[in-house]
Design a protein around this motif. Structure first.
Motif: not given
Length: 549
Positions: A291-294, A296-304, A306-307, A332-334
């Motif tokens: 739940a905390r890992l995902v 890190y994909y970030g808002r609107d997939l603007r993060g990593a 591939l966490p 859990a994946l966005p």
């Protein structure tokens, strides 16, 4: 092994690289191969792997069928933590080679259709980095705030209970300036203050330095550590801690890791990569619950992009537990977030040691047929296992600080086993870590032409994956199975593959959702075996079935 890959192979690989870039992001179809450079290939005769050695083995990697290499740190370092204590982010450590050699490696990899990812270590520097030498010179030095300094607690001790992940407390007293500095790992690895805009600017310029040279992305070390609590609160005690667990897990690290503000930093890193186009890859090393890992994909997939998902490394190796882990992760994946999977790495026990060599074959099929980007750790493809390290040969600082507890990482970092010759073909001199005693049997040369070997299984799985939309970008659906059997379907268009994995030693049977043809078995030569409504599996066997219309 220079004759493994022909010019035609190289041309096809380069054309495939260009084709993938037009269809999806290359890393959605691709397979990443992690190289621990000290242990991959020594070309200089000093017992330590180097850039020249990686260049020598690029044709092997093309022959194997991977798409990208991730190279653990190769930057100048005192080697207190074997390269994860960096003293210069913009150069190559002489033990590994030169900048010119790195540029040559990059060019040769790209010529073969291989992409190159570097390790980026932004949480901490070496205590020999010029920034830290200035920062500790006086309290009013302009670089002082680039690191994390605090006055003693009222009793004169450390400011709080934040730990070092290598044992002991995380605060080091600096006599000269009368303050403590924080180090999440060794005292020789002071943490940077990522709340400081100068730190961010300098480190983003480091990314640009390597992107300008042509690297294809980064794996970011301990990315969830970057921001610390600005109130420096004590971590709560871990009620589940037992004496068999690493010392740093005595507390729940909620104030020195995974702070909400870290996502802004990850998004900024992603922005730097996107200055260079859309095909540069950002991977984050993150050991957190799903739940905390995902996040890190970030808002609107603007993060990593591939966490890193390490849950196969930490999983109980049974079918029902793995099924739950896969389903929970997928759920859990966005929306639009791309999954990824890892079986082993330089910090964790090898898969063949954890589950045995027979089950490691089943694990290989799991890794390379799940939905998402897989990462292979060097040597797993030849069934390398952890090596017992005599006390006098121990190198890992974690083992030295917490001896005899089994936390050391040397056993999974031993030299790659290329042949049954002297030092397994790794070096002409005594290597930095011992060679496995079974290297004469488990090595690339011995396994290359053996159709029943682990290497042949990996190569066949990689080839099948590369030829199939269903196995790369297709959907994932769990198929009902009981006992020790895990089953799932991968589909896209008219392609349908059923993967059935027996995680037990006893034979098993499963009802099929329709007729099919066995394409590959991990154990027996069952290719082209036709199936109607039942499948019988041997113990420790996995099969890949093409379902018929």
């Amino acid at each position: 092994m220079d004759d493994i890959v022909s010019k035609a192979d190289l041309t096809r690989a380069a054309q495939g690289l260009q084709k993938q870039a037009r269809v999806e992001s290359w890393w959605q179809r691709g397979v990443i191969y992690q190289i621990y450079p000290r242990s991959f290939q020594d070309s200089g005769g000093d017992g330590i792997g180097d850039l020249g050695g990686i260049i020598e083995r690029l044709d092997y990697l093309v022959w194997l069928g991977v798409d990208a290499i991730w190279i653990s740190p190769i930057f100048p370092s005192p080697m207190a933590d074997f390269g994860y204590d960096i003293s210069d982010y913009r150069n190559i450590d002489p033990r590994f080679g030169t900048l010119a050699e790195f540029d040559h490696l990059l060019a040769e990899a790209h010529r073969r259709g291989l992409r190159v990812l570097l390790d980026f270590v932004p949480n901490h520097t070496s205590d020999q980095h010029p920034w830290f030498l200035e920062a500790r010179s006086s309290r009013d030095n302009p670089k002082r705030d680039m690191y994390i300094w605090r006055d003693p607690a009222p009793d004169g001790g450390p400011p709080n209970n934040w730990p070092s992940n290598f044992g002991g407390g995380g605060w080091q007293w600096d006599e000269a300036t009368g303050q403590y500095y924080y180090h999440a790992f060794l005292k020789e690895q002071p943490d940077l203050n990522w709340r400081n805009p100068t730190v961010r600017r300098e480190m983003y310029d480091v990314l640009r330095f390597w992107l300008d040279r042509g690297v294809d992305g980064f794996r970011v070390d301990v990315i969830w550590h970057l921001i610390k609590d600005d109130e420096f609160r004590d971590n709560p005690l871990n009620p589940d801690w037992t004496d068999g667990m690493p010392p740093h897990q005595k507390v729940l690290q909620i104030y020195n890791t995974d702070r909400p503000e870290v996502h802004e930093v990850v998004e900024e890193m992603r922005g730097v990569l996107e200055e260079y186009g859309s095909d540069r890859l950002l991977i984050g090393e993150i050991y957190l619950p799903v739940a905390r890992l995902v996040a890190y994909y970030g808002r609107d997939l603007r993060g990593a992009h591939l966490p890193f998902n390490f849950h196969l490394i930490e999983a109980q190796w049974n079918a029902r537990h793995l099924q739950r882990q896969i389903e929970e992760y997928e759920a859990a994946l966005p929306e639009g977030g791309w999954p990824n999977w890892v079986l082993s790495n330089h910090d964790k026990t090898r898969i063949a040691t954890r589950v045995g060599r027979e089950q490691a074959r089943v694990a290989a099929m799991l890794l390379l047929t799940l939905r998402g980007t897989p990462t292979i750790y060097y040597g797993d493809e030849i069934a390398m296992t952890d090596v017992d390290i005599p006390p006098e040969r121990v190198q890992d600082p974690f083992e030295r600080r917490v001896p005899g507890r089994g936390f050391g990482r040397d056993p999974q970092r031993t030299p790659m086993q290329w042949s049954g010759e002297f030092n397994a073909g790794f070096s002409t001199t005594s290597p930095w870590l011992p060679i496995s005693p079974d290297a004469a049997r488990f090595n690339v040369e011995a396994e290359r032409d053996d159709p029943a070997s682990m290497l042949s299984l990996y190569r066949r799985l990689l080839a099948l994956r590369g030829e199939s939309d269903a196995l790369t970008i297709g959907s994932y659906t769990t198929v009902h199975a009981s006992g020790d059997v895990l089953a799932y379907m991968r589909e896209m268009g008219d392609e349908r593959y059923l993967i059935v994995l027996n995680l037990g030693a006893a034979p098993a049977e499963i009802t099929l959702p329709g007729p099919g043809r066995i394409v590959l078995s991990t154990k027996a030569d069952r290719a082209d075996e036709r199936l109607r409504d039942r499948l019988r599996l041997g113990g420790n066997e996995g099969v890949l079935i093409e379902m018929m219309a």
